[in-house]
Write a protein that holds these residues in place. Structure first.
Motif, PDB file in Angstrom:
ATOM      1  N   ARG A   8      -1.611  -0.263 -11.072  1.00 31.99           N
ATOM      2  CA  ARG A   8      -2.115  -1.335 -11.930  1.00 31.99           C
ATOM      3  C   ARG A   8      -2.766  -2.391 -11.036  1.00 31.99           C
ATOM      4  O   ARG A   8      -2.079  -3.175 -10.374  1.00 31.99           O
ATOM      5  N   ARG A   9      -4.089  -2.386 -11.002  1.00 31.02           N
ATOM      6  CA  ARG A   9      -4.832  -3.318 -10.171  1.00 31.02           C
ATOM      7  C   ARG A   9      -4.781  -4.731 -10.743  1.00 31.02           C
ATOM      8  O   ARG A   9      -4.818  -4.924 -11.956  1.00 31.02           O
ATOM      9  N   LYS A  10      -4.721  -5.677  -9.849  1.00 35.15           N
ATOM     10  CA  LYS A  10      -4.773  -7.073 -10.257  1.00 35.15           C
ATOM     11  C   LYS A  10      -6.202  -7.419 -10.665  1.00 35.15           C
ATOM     12  O   LYS A  10      -7.149  -7.120  -9.938  1.00 35.15           O
ATOM     13  N   GLU A  62      -7.928   6.022  -6.863  1.00 36.53           N
ATOM     14  CA  GLU A  62      -8.643   5.134  -5.953  1.00 36.53           C
ATOM     15  C   GLU A  62      -8.099   5.220  -4.526  1.00 36.53           C
ATOM     16  O   GLU A  62      -8.855   5.242  -3.572  1.00 36.53           O
ATOM     17  N   ILE A  87     -11.631  -4.101  -2.623  1.00 30.24           N
ATOM     18  CA  ILE A  87     -10.548  -3.365  -1.981  1.00 30.24           C
ATOM     19  C   ILE A  87     -11.075  -2.124  -1.266  1.00 30.24           C
ATOM     20  O   ILE A  87     -10.645  -1.790  -0.160  1.00 30.24           O
ATOM     21  N   GLU A 109     -17.069  -2.632  -7.684  1.00 27.58           N
ATOM     22  CA  GLU A 109     -15.675  -2.194  -7.808  1.00 27.58           C
ATOM     23  C   GLU A 109     -14.883  -3.006  -8.824  1.00 27.58           C
ATOM     24  O   GLU A 109     -14.073  -2.458  -9.576  1.00 27.58           O
ATOM     25  N   SER A 110     -15.109  -4.307  -8.868  1.00 27.50           N
ATOM     26  CA  SER A 110     -14.334  -5.182  -9.751  1.00 27.50           C
ATOM     27  C   SER A 110     -14.829  -5.147 -11.190  1.00 27.50           C
ATOM     28  O   SER A 110     -14.284  -5.847 -12.042  1.00 27.50           O
ATOM     29  N   LYS A 165       0.823  -1.208   0.000  1.00 28.50           N
ATOM     30  CA  LYS A 165       0.000   0.000   0.000  1.00 28.50           C
ATOM     31  C   LYS A 165       0.857   1.258   0.000  1.00 28.50           C
ATOM     32  O   LYS A 165       0.519   2.257  -0.624  1.00 28.50           O
ATOM     33  N   ASP A 202      -9.965  -9.563  -3.111  1.00 28.21           N
ATOM     34  CA  ASP A 202      -9.428  -8.997  -4.363  1.00 28.21           C
ATOM     35  C   ASP A 202     -10.469  -8.217  -5.155  1.00 28.21           C
ATOM     36  O   ASP A 202     -10.114  -7.431  -6.041  1.00 28.21           O
ATOM     37  N   GLU A 241      -8.932   4.970 -11.774  1.00 26.17           N
ATOM     38  CA  GLU A 241      -8.226   4.061 -10.876  1.00 26.17           C
ATOM     39  C   GLU A 241      -7.002   4.716 -10.243  1.00 26.17           C
ATOM     40  O   GLU A 241      -6.599   4.369  -9.131  1.00 26.17           O
ATOM     41  N   GLU A 299       2.019   1.772  -3.469  1.00 23.27           N
ATOM     42  CA  GLU A 299       0.943   2.243  -4.340  1.00 23.27           C
ATOM     43  C   GLU A 299       0.648   3.718  -4.119  1.00 23.27           C
ATOM     44  O   GLU A 299       0.255   4.427  -5.035  1.00 23.27           O
TER      45      GLU A 299
END
Length: 591
Positions: free
Chosen positions: A242-244, A172, A287, A483-484, A19, A284, A169, A22
């Motif tokens: 870059r989100r997984k 975020e 978040i 969110e996903s 975190k 995941d 993003e 990020e």
């Protein structure tokens, strides 16, 4: 036991380290790279499409209805492929790589279109417009051109759903608590403002070159711009958050439906707390926080009722038999969004004539400005873009602070109210279009040419409406989507545009076929002086009135998603803001 504690402590340290890293990424520093890609994409798209009706008629010698339907079908396809791109991005590829690959495919299509404009072998012999000696482009010439357009449509599938979600993003991690000021609305205003600037450049510089220099250079400039955008976007790679990917959202939604159908005969538990929850499983895809249980669409709650055999030996649920409350609420959120999402379809259908019939109108009008300079017909769209840019600037800098003092709403007004204002204003655009066309036709019948500036009001009003409705629509979809599924939410915006463009094709075809039998004859003839284009505009205006009423009804009963804020400990924070948390929800709410 000590080993487990040590492992848990190590995992917490790694999570804190991740975190912290990020927090050093994203933010406004990434905007030049991301927006540069979108600006060049829209510059290229506008440069291609703004004057394409002229290219199809004057260079490929296609009749009016075929040329119009070709453009609306292409626009529909280009807005349909984002659904595929969104699923790819959200499932496994991630947004960065989806944007990059999509940009490259788009580039290949643009190169094909440019080649067809440069090399004479890809076009029929030149001839005077509407001359009996004109021959349409041959089947293979049209095929080469359409394949090139198809590649740009496929490339758009990677760009359109991901750029706006990828840009949002980057903010975020800085998202404040739900009742504090938000940067989301400002981001969407900035995004659409940047798009407007690029389209404005295309409608002036590129269209002028196409009309006065040549189609090869007119298509070549956007092609070069797109190439540069890919380079700039990739250069910013080290700065991006870059989100997984959280796995296939389509599969998760299907799993909820299948599990609910399997358990359709089970009685609902009296206490919703008995429904299945698993924070670790949902980590995941939640978040920012998990979705809270809602007491409607309760049929799907059955997917979260635990029964014997639902849990595997590893302690994890069988996904096609048992879903978490969060995953059930993901499906409910998407279903709740659909009625308001569908409003965007007719918005696009009503506006589709701005790039086809209105340009044909402009060509038959007095376009003289000064000296020997005539305004290119397609350039009239700049009045729509300029008014949209002014609307966005005034809205963000003047209207929002003023409205915030009156309403107490973080964004001044909610995005549903913003959409409502846009829909109401857009009615005036088609009223103006119908009245001006009737006046233009009368002038043409009398042997006079009406000034092309009579078309400016409908373009300007359309731009104001776009600054409210389109931005509000995108913000609504992004904010209310799980969110996903943020790429999927952006793709829904383009899907409504796709269906709207196909709706435009259907409407034009139906009107053309049905009005052949009337006393006035076909409303949509190649010679618009013999048709009744004004009747068509009144028809579209009537459909818009119905759409506006439908939107007000949907907004009145819409239920906003409730969210448990990540980091709030065991306490759930309900961010459902409509009607100040009361049961009934209307245009007053966000999030």
């Amino acid at each position: 036991m000590e080993e487990r504690k040590s492992l848990a402590g190590y995992e917490r340290q790694e999570e804190k380290k991740k975190k912290k890293e990020e927090r050093q990424l994203g933010g406004f520093r990434t905007m030049p790279f991301i927006l540069a890609n979108e600006i060049c994409d829209r510059f290229a798209t506008a440069g291609f499409n703004a004057n394409m009706i002229q290219y199809l008629q004057n260079e490929l010698h296609l009749p009016l209805i075929q040329a119009t339907n070709t453009l609306t079908n292409f626009g529909g396809t280009a807005s349909l492929t984002p659904i595929i791109g969104a699923v790819v991005a959200d499932s496994f590829a991630g947004r960065f790589w989806t944007i990059t690959v999509g940009s490259i495919i788009y580039q290949l299509g643009m190169v094909g279109v440019t080649i067809s404009a440069i090399l004479p072998v890809f076009r029929p012999p030149p001839c005077p417009l509407r001359s009996p000696s004109c021959h349409q482009a041959s089947a293979w010439q049209q095929a080469f051109f359409y394949i090139s357009l198809l590649l740009t449509a496929i490339g758009s599938g990677g760009l359109r759903p991901c750029v706006v979600a990828f840009g949002a993003e980057q903010f975020e991690l800085d998202r404040p608590q739900p009742n504090g000021p938000k940067s989301g609305s400002s981001f969407f205003n900035l995004f659409f403002f940047s798009v407007g600037i690029s389209v404005l450049l295309a409608l002036t510089v590129v269209v002028y070159i196409q009309d006065n220099v040549g189609w090869g250079l007119g298509f070549g400039i956007p092609t070069i711009a797109m190439f540069l955008s890919v380079i700039v976007f990739v250069v910013g790679y080290p700065l991006y958050i870059r989100r997984k990917p959280g796995g296939s959202p389509v599969a998760r939604l299907a799993q909820v439906v299948v599990a609910a159908v399997r358990k359709r005969k089970l009685a609902m538990p009296a206490d919703a707390e008995l429904l299945y929850q698993d924070k670790e499983l949902d980590a995941d895809i939640s978040i920012a926080g998990r979705l809270l249980h809602t007491d409607h669409l309760i049929f799907f709650d059955r997917a979260a009722i635990p029964t014997a055999g639902d849990i595997s030996g590893t302690g994890r649920p069988h996904p096609w038999r048992l879903s978490t409350v969060h995953r059930v609420e993901e499906l409910k959120s998407i279903i709740r969004m659909m009625p308001i999402w569908s409003v965007g379809i007719l918005i696009i259908t009503a506006a589709s004539h701005n790039y086809t019939f209105t340009i044909i109108q402009a060509n038959s009008m007095d376009r003289h400005l000064a000296g020997n300079f005539n305004i290119p017909a397609a350039t009239l769209s700049i009045f729509s873009i300029i008014s949209m840019l002014l609307t966005l600037g005034i809205y963000d800098r003047l209207f929002v602070p003023f409205a915030r003092r009156l309403t107490g709403h973080p964004n001044g007004i909610s995005y549903l109210r913003r959409m409502a204002i846009g829909l109401a204003v857009s009615l005036l655009s088609n009223f103006s279009a119908a009245l001006v066309e009737a006046r233009r036709r009368r002038a043409a019948t009398a042997g006079h040419q009406l000034s092309v500036f009579w078309l400016v009001p409908q373009y300007a009003v359309h731009g104001v409406a776009d600054g409210f409705s389109s931005v509000g629509h995108m913000e609504f979809l992004y904010d209310q989507a799980p969110e996903s599924m943020r790429s999927t939410a952006a793709a829904l915006f383009w899907l409504s545009a796709s269906v709207g463009n196909y709706g435009g094709t259907l409407l034009v075809t139906l009107v053309g076929n049905l009005t052949k039998k009337t006393k006035q004859g076909n409303w949509l003839q190649n010679d618009i002086n013999k048709g009744r284009l004004d009747y068509y505009y009144w028809l579209v205006a009537g459909l818009q009135v119905l759409n506006f009423g439908y939107f007000l009804l949907c907004a009145r009963f819409y239920r906003f998603k409730p969210l448990e804020i990540a980091g709030a400990g065991e306490k759930s924070v309900d961010v459902e803001l409509a009607e100040a948390g009361k049961g009934k929800l209307s245009c007053d709410g966000d999030e």
